[in-house]
Design a protein around this motif. Structure first.
Motif, PDB file in Angstrom:
ATOM      1  N   UNK A 154      14.953  -8.467   4.280  1.00  0.00           N
ATOM      2  CA  UNK A 154      14.583  -7.263   5.213  1.00  0.00           C
ATOM      3  C   UNK A 154      14.963  -5.755   4.936  1.00  0.00           C
ATOM      4  N   UNK A 155      15.990  -5.709   4.437  1.00  0.00           N
ATOM      5  CA  UNK A 155      16.282  -4.339   3.994  1.00  0.00           C
ATOM      6  C   UNK A 155      15.217  -3.854   2.649  1.00  0.00           C
ATOM      7  N   UNK A 156      15.087  -4.748   1.906  1.00  0.00           N
ATOM      8  CA  UNK A 156      14.215  -4.325   0.781  1.00  0.00           C
ATOM      9  C   UNK A 156      12.783  -3.843   1.430  1.00  0.00           C
ATOM     10  N   UNK A 157      12.401  -4.653   2.279  1.00  0.00           N
ATOM     11  CA  UNK A 157      10.989  -4.491   2.876  1.00  0.00           C
ATOM     12  C   UNK A 157      10.895  -3.172   3.926  1.00  0.00           C
ATOM     13  N   UNK A 183      10.651  -0.241   1.323  1.00  0.00           N
ATOM     14  CA  UNK A 183       9.416  -0.107   0.708  1.00  0.00           C
ATOM     15  C   UNK A 183       8.596   0.632   1.753  1.00  0.00           C
ATOM     16  N   UNK A 184       8.823   0.295   3.186  1.00  0.00           N
ATOM     17  CA  UNK A 184       7.918   0.905   4.161  1.00  0.00           C
ATOM     18  C   UNK A 184       8.313   2.461   4.297  1.00  0.00           C
ATOM     19  N   UNK A 185       9.731   2.911   3.952  1.00  0.00           N
ATOM     20  CA  UNK A 185      10.161   4.251   4.047  1.00  0.00           C
ATOM     21  C   UNK A 185       9.601   4.776   2.869  1.00  0.00           C
ATOM     22  N   UNK A 186       9.496   4.298   1.741  1.00  0.00           N
ATOM     23  CA  UNK A 186       9.221   4.869   0.247  1.00  0.00           C
ATOM     24  C   UNK A 186       7.637   5.297   0.439  1.00  0.00           C
TER      25      UNK A 186
END
Length: 288
Positions: A98-101, A104-107
């Motif tokens: 979840x942290x990885x997703x 990505x959404x922030x990136x």
């Protein structure tokens, strides 16, 4: 054992946060972010632009680090990687995923804030290449390709964010790609035997520890050589001295035998990369 049940309920929120940061592979994440930010400042992205570059690259690196630990949770547990928070039971694979997703959404908006072309290069060059490596490319002979594409895209990401979106000089892209391949080799060194046991047969695992340890400094020094001969103008004494130090560090860090779990090869690679970035800085305006 069900990995989703391994997260210890007695772990405090502070310890969980610390474990989450540790699961993001903080050393390479900070190193890549720092080097890219310094390069951005050197070529004229300004304070605001350099801060944006730092935030963008950090978000991308966090997503890559977290997705790596989430994807490799079972393999890390099988090989006894107690240094990995998920395998140690401090975090669940789901929470890291979840942290990885989220990263990505922030990136995505951060990347596009650098400009459509620059943002696309970062998202499809560095971030997508990193995720592709985690998901499956690391198990193939083409594993260095992800690092070459990812690192090679960083100079383009930085320069394309300038007015007029100029592309970087060829030598900057080639040197960065070589540094990325060297980082892949040295990062794989401590885990080659465990990787083979769990079916990971990337390029470093296929050539073995001895060949990998020998090839790594050659790749790093090839990057330094490209920076020396590719940049315009006469090669000065400072550049030659930096190249000599880089050679000594690369050889000492990777060619001299060390314990299988030693971090010396990785840190030597980071220092060699830092010296290469100094060469970038000497010719910062020439990167564009």
């Amino acid at each position: 054992m069900d990995l989703e049940r391994r997260s210890a309920p007695s772990v405090s929120p502070t310890a969980r946060l610390s474990a989450l940061l540790g699961s993001a592979h903080p050393e390479p994440a900070v190193a890549v972010t720092l080097f890219t930010t310094v390069l951005a400042a050197a070529i004229g992205r300004g304070v605001g632009g350099s801060v944006l570059v730092a935030a963008t690259v950090l978000a991308g690196q966090l997503s890559i680090g977290w997705s790596n630990d989430a994807w490799d949770a079972r393999r890390d547990l099988a090989t006894g990687r107690r240094d990995k928070p998920v395998a140690a039971g401090l975090l669940s694979p789901r929470s890291v995923g979840v942290a990885a997703v989220i990263a990505v959404l922030v990136c995505i908006p951060l990347s596009l804030a650098n400009g459509l072309i620059a943002g696309s290069v970062h998202l499809f060059g560095m971030v997508a290449a990193g995720w592709a490596y985690n998901v499956g490319l690391k198990r193939t002979v083409l594993s260095p390709l992800a690092y070459a594409v990812g690192f090679g895209s960083l100079p383009a990401f930085v320069t394309l964010g300038l007015p007029g979106a100029p592309w970087p000089a060829w030598w900057a892209v080639v040197a960065a790609a070589l540094l990325g391949m060297g980082a892949h080799l040295v990062n794989a060194l401590p885990d080659i035997e465990g990787d083979l046991v769990t079916g990971v047969r990337g390029f470093p695992q296929r050539i073995g520890r001895t060949a990998c340890r020998t090839l790594t400094p050659l790749v790093m020094l090839a990057a330094v050589g490209v920076l020396l001969v590719g940049t315009p103008g006469r090669i000065g004494l400072p550049s030659l001295l930096i190249a000599a130090v880089a050679a000594a560090v690369a050889i000492a860090g990777t060619a001299i035998p060390a314990a299988p779990d030693s971090r010396r090869p990785f840190r030597a690679a980071v220092l060699t990369a830092a010296l290469a970035i100094v060469l970038f800085l000497f010719n910062g305006s020439a990167v564009v």
